[in-house]
Design a protein around this motif. Structure first.
Motif, short mmCIF file in Angstrom:
data_model
loop_
_atom_site.label_atom_id
_atom_site.label_comp_id
_atom_site.label_asym_id
_atom_site.label_seq_id
_atom_site.Cartn_x
_atom_site.Cartn_y
_atom_site.Cartn_z
N ALA A 148 0.81 -1.22 0.00
CA ALA A 148 0.00 0.00 0.00
C ALA A 148 0.84 1.26 0.00
O ALA A 148 0.30 2.36 -0.19
N GLY A 149 2.15 1.13 0.22
CA GLY A 149 3.00 2.32 0.27
C GLY A 149 2.68 3.16 1.49
O GLY A 149 2.63 2.64 2.60
N ASP A 150 2.47 4.45 1.29
CA ASP A 150 2.18 5.34 2.41
C ASP A 150 0.68 5.46 2.68
O ASP A 150 0.27 6.10 3.65
N GLY A 151 -0.14 4.89 1.82
CA GLY A 151 -1.59 5.04 1.97
C GLY A 151 -2.20 3.97 2.83
O GLY A 151 -1.54 3.03 3.29
N PRO A 152 -3.51 4.06 3.05
CA PRO A 152 -4.21 3.04 3.84
C PRO A 152 -4.30 1.74 3.05
O PRO A 152 -4.31 1.74 1.81
N VAL A 153 -4.36 0.62 3.77
CA VAL A 153 -4.46 -0.69 3.12
C VAL A 153 -5.91 -0.96 2.77
O VAL A 153 -6.79 -0.90 3.64
N GLY A 154 -6.16 -1.25 1.51
CA GLY A 154 -7.52 -1.57 1.07
C GLY A 154 -7.62 -3.00 0.59
O GLY A 154 -6.62 -3.75 0.58
N LEU A 155 -8.79 -3.38 0.16
CA LEU A 155 -9.03 -4.74 -0.29
C LEU A 155 -8.14 -5.10 -1.48
O LEU A 155 -7.67 -6.24 -1.60
N ALA A 156 -7.90 -4.14 -2.35
CA ALA A 156 -7.06 -4.39 -3.53
C ALA A 156 -5.64 -4.77 -3.13
O ALA A 156 -5.00 -5.61 -3.78
N ASP A 157 -5.13 -4.17 -2.06
CA ASP A 157 -3.78 -4.49 -1.60
C ASP A 157 -3.72 -5.93 -1.10
O ASP A 157 -2.75 -6.65 -1.36
N VAL A 158 -4.75 -6.34 -0.37
CA VAL A 158 -4.78 -7.71 0.15
C VAL A 158 -4.90 -8.70 -1.00
O VAL A 158 -4.23 -9.73 -1.03
N GLU A 159 -5.77 -8.40 -1.98
CA GLU A 159 -5.92 -9.28 -3.12
C GLU A 159 -4.61 -9.41 -3.89
O GLU A 159 -4.28 -10.47 -4.43
N ALA A 160 -3.83 -8.34 -3.92
CA ALA A 160 -2.56 -8.35 -4.66
C ALA A 160 -1.52 -9.23 -4.00
O ALA A 160 -0.70 -9.86 -4.68
N ILE A 161 -1.56 -9.29 -2.66
CA ILE A 161 -0.52 -10.08 -1.96
C ILE A 161 -0.99 -11.47 -1.60
O ILE A 161 -0.19 -12.31 -1.21
N VAL A 162 -2.29 -11.75 -1.75
CA VAL A 162 -2.79 -13.04 -1.27
C VAL A 162 -2.22 -14.20 -2.06
O VAL A 162 -2.00 -15.28 -1.52
N ALA A 163 -1.95 -14.00 -3.34
CA ALA A 163 -1.37 -15.10 -4.12
C ALA A 163 -0.03 -15.50 -3.55
O ALA A 163 0.30 -16.68 -3.44
N HIS A 164 0.75 -14.48 -3.14
CA HIS A 164 2.05 -14.78 -2.53
C HIS A 164 1.86 -15.41 -1.16
O HIS A 164 2.54 -16.36 -0.80
N THR A 165 0.91 -14.86 -0.40
CA THR A 165 0.67 -15.38 0.95
C THR A 165 0.26 -16.84 0.90
O THR A 165 0.68 -17.64 1.71
N ARG A 166 -0.57 -17.21 -0.07
CA ARG A 166 -1.08 -18.56 -0.13
C ARG A 166 -0.02 -19.55 -0.59
O ARG A 166 -0.27 -20.77 -0.62
N GLU A 167 1.18 -19.08 -0.94
CA GLU A 167 2.27 -20.00 -1.23
C GLU A 167 2.81 -20.62 0.05
O GLU A 167 3.56 -21.57 0.02
N ALA A 168 2.46 -20.06 1.19
CA ALA A 168 2.91 -20.62 2.46
C ALA A 168 2.47 -22.06 2.56
O ALA A 168 1.39 -22.44 2.09
N ARG A 169 3.29 -22.88 3.18
CA ARG A 169 3.05 -24.32 3.20
C ARG A 169 1.70 -24.68 3.79
O ARG A 169 1.00 -25.57 3.30
N ILE A 170 1.31 -24.02 4.86
CA ILE A 170 0.08 -24.41 5.54
C ILE A 170 -1.13 -24.24 4.64
O ILE A 170 -2.07 -25.04 4.67
#
Length: 358
Positions: A206-228
């Protein structure tokens, strides 16, 4: 959970230190936060004298490297040098006395530590930590009268985890919408450790701005690479081979068996609960689960692969597995990896001719 951590951090920062801390549970981030707070008070990083005396006032041990409790108790008996306290850390006490050259049995090592806890040195702070510490152990029992044992677990409810994410962002001087926080929880679960890691990624995106749904959607693909999450998704799709492969990597990563097994159990329980919710709420999954659309679609697909009786069986088996891993079954307690393998095979129907256990 977060309130407990912050309360401990505030007390420690104010110099209100207990002589003993037993920190356990499946939340390593919470345990690390408390230990870090203690280190900052006993050996302040901005105090040149304290740093010069650090070798005299701070010792760390790991149970896997010790043949008994003797070195830890000897360290606690020493007098601090130009400081009010000595900090003695012992990680993984459940490994004490288990080596081939052990000077005492594991039971004797625990007895010695429990005896010390009942009459600790007033100038030493002993921190015993580990995901494998049993809440019924002598260490925890010895601390009960004084409140020196602290268990850290994932949040029981998603809304509590959402509140934690929002509060953590505020503590860092940032903002995150509740929708984005809910999506973050839906993506990584309710564990403090996972939430903090995912929130950090979202804040960076999100940089310096507030975190919105689009930011979470953008990182979720990476997050879901976690083993669990590879594991829970594979189970949700009924792919036993893929799930077992991920489980094998998790237990081969050098992590403590008890900590890994309870984390896996918590996330599998959550996944089956979400699939069950989706199954009994066709067409209303988003409202029933409060998940964002990009996660609802996958959950609906998983729900189509399960019948209600099969989901009930899987959930009942998880309840029993929870009891077994906490000592209800000697076999499961001694080999959580094998117990989790069996549950995955049962749930994914990968044992032809064998009835699933309920």
């Amino acid at each position: 959970m977060s309130d407990d951590v912050r309360a401990l951090e505030r007390a420690i920062a104010a110099g209100k230190l207990d002589p003993v801390y037993v920190l356990y549970g499946d939340e390593p981030a919470a345990i690390r936060a408390v230990i870090t707070a203690l280190r900052k008070v006993v050996v302040p990083p901005d105090d040149p004298t304290a740093q010069a005396m650090a070798a005299f006032n701070h010792e760390r041990f790991d149970g896997v490297d010790l043949s008994g409790a003797g070195p830890v108790l000897a360290a606690c008996a020493q007098i601090p040098m130009m400081s009010k306290w000595r900090l003695v850390e012992l990680a993984n006490p459940d490994d004490l006395g288990k080596g081939p050259e052990a000077e005492s049995t594991a039971a004797a090592a625990m007895d010695a530590l429990a005896a010390y806890i009942k009459a600790p040195s007033p100038t030493s702070v002993l921190v015993i930590s580990g995901g494998g510490i049993d809440g019924r152990s002598k260490l925890v029992s010895a601390c009960k009268a004084n409140g020196w044992a602290h268990k850290f677990e994932a949040y029981k409810r998603d809304d509590e985890a959402v509140g934690f994410v929002v509060g953590e962002a505020q503590a860092q001087g940032r903002k995150i919408s509740r929708d984005a926080a809910a999506a973050l929880v839906a993506s990584v679960g309710t564990g403090r450790s996972e939430l903090l890691g995912a929130l950090e990624q979202a804040l960076l995106h999100a940089g310096d701005g507030p975190v919105g749904l689009a930011d979470v959607e953008a990182i979720v693909a990476h997050t879901r690479e976690a083993r669990i999450f590879d594991l829970t998704d594979a189970v949700g799709r009924g792919e036993a081979s893929a799930a077992l492969a991920v489980l094998a990597r998790m237990f081969a990563a050098g992590e403590k068996d008890a900590g890994v097994s309870m984390q896996v159990l918590a996330m599998l329980t959550r996944q089956i609960r979400l699939i069950f919710t989706a199954k009994v709420n066709p067409g209303r999954v988003a409202d029933a689960t409060r998940l964002p659309p990009f996660l609802v679609r996958g959950l609906e697909a998983q729900a189509r692969g399960f019948s209600e009786p099969r989901l009930r069986s899987a959930y009942a088996a998880l309840v029993r597995l929870d009891q077994d891993l906490k000592g209800g079954s000697h076999v499961a307690y001694a080999s959580p990896y094998m117990a989790l393998q069996r549950w995955i095979l049962d749930t994914c129907r990968a044992l032809p001719g064998v009835d699933a256990r309920t």
